[in-house]
Design an enzyme around this catalytic site. Structure first.
Site, PDB file in Angstrom:
ATOM      1  N   CYS A   1      -5.411   2.021  13.408  1.00 28.02           N
ATOM      2  CA  CYS A   1      -5.886   0.931  12.828  1.00 28.02           C
ATOM      3  C   CYS A   1      -4.784   0.455  12.077  1.00 28.02           C
ATOM      4  O   CYS A   1      -3.824   0.713  12.096  1.00 28.02           O
ATOM      5  CB  CYS A   1      -7.404   1.352  12.153  1.00 28.02           C
ATOM      6  SG  CYS A   1      -7.185   2.291  10.761  1.00 28.02           S
ATOM      7  N   ARG A   2      -5.277  -0.605  10.871  1.00 27.95           N
ATOM      8  CA  ARG A   2      -4.394  -0.917  10.096  1.00 27.95           C
ATOM      9  C   ARG A   2      -3.667   0.299   9.148  1.00 27.95           C
ATOM     10  O   ARG A   2      -2.488   0.245   8.849  1.00 27.95           O
ATOM     11  CB  ARG A   2      -4.945  -2.177   9.306  1.00 27.95           C
ATOM     12  CG  ARG A   2      -4.048  -2.618   8.253  1.00 27.95           C
ATOM     13  CD  ARG A   2      -4.714  -3.940   7.524  1.00 27.95           C
ATOM     14  NE  ARG A   2      -4.016  -4.168   6.231  1.00 27.95           N
ATOM     15  CZ  ARG A   2      -4.130  -3.680   5.073  1.00 27.95           C
ATOM     16  NH1 ARG A   2      -4.996  -2.732   4.706  1.00 27.95           N
ATOM     17  NH2 ARG A   2      -3.293  -4.073   4.018  1.00 27.95           N
TER      18      ARG A   2
END
Length: 103
Positions: A66-67
């Site tokens: 993800c981020r």
């Protein structure tokens, strides 16, 4: 589930003929840049995420990001609960993805 550093995640991924890269960010985040060959399933979709993940091949090895690594860690735990034995979280997420091509 295993949390892997970028180096360990990359080495394991590059030596895995049964790998699938899973990006669990929003579609907007995905469009802004992603790791090549990743598929996008938004963890924020709740039941929709679970339904989509449940349709994936459980015999594959999943490299999840993800981020920053938090959502992907949650996604790996959910995947383990759904019967996925091999889900690897990229510690630090795409923010720490250094020296790699992002499309």
């Amino acid at each position: 589930m295993a949390d892997l550093s970028q180096q360990d995640w990359t080495v394991k991924l590059n030596n895995d003929d049964n790998a699938l890269i899973l990006d669990v960010r929003t579609p907007e985040e995905f469009e802004a840049g992603y790791i090549p060959e990743a598929i996008n399933i938004n963890i924020y979709e709740g039941q929709g995420f679970l339904d989509a993940v449940n349709k994936l091949d459980k015999s594959k090895n999943y490299y999840v990001y993800c981020r920053s690594g938090n959502r992907s860690r949650q996604a790996c735990a959910l995947m383990n609960n759904l019967g996925f034995d091999q889900a690897y979280n990229l510690e630090g997420g795409i923010l720490d993805w250094k020296g790699k091509i992002i499309q």
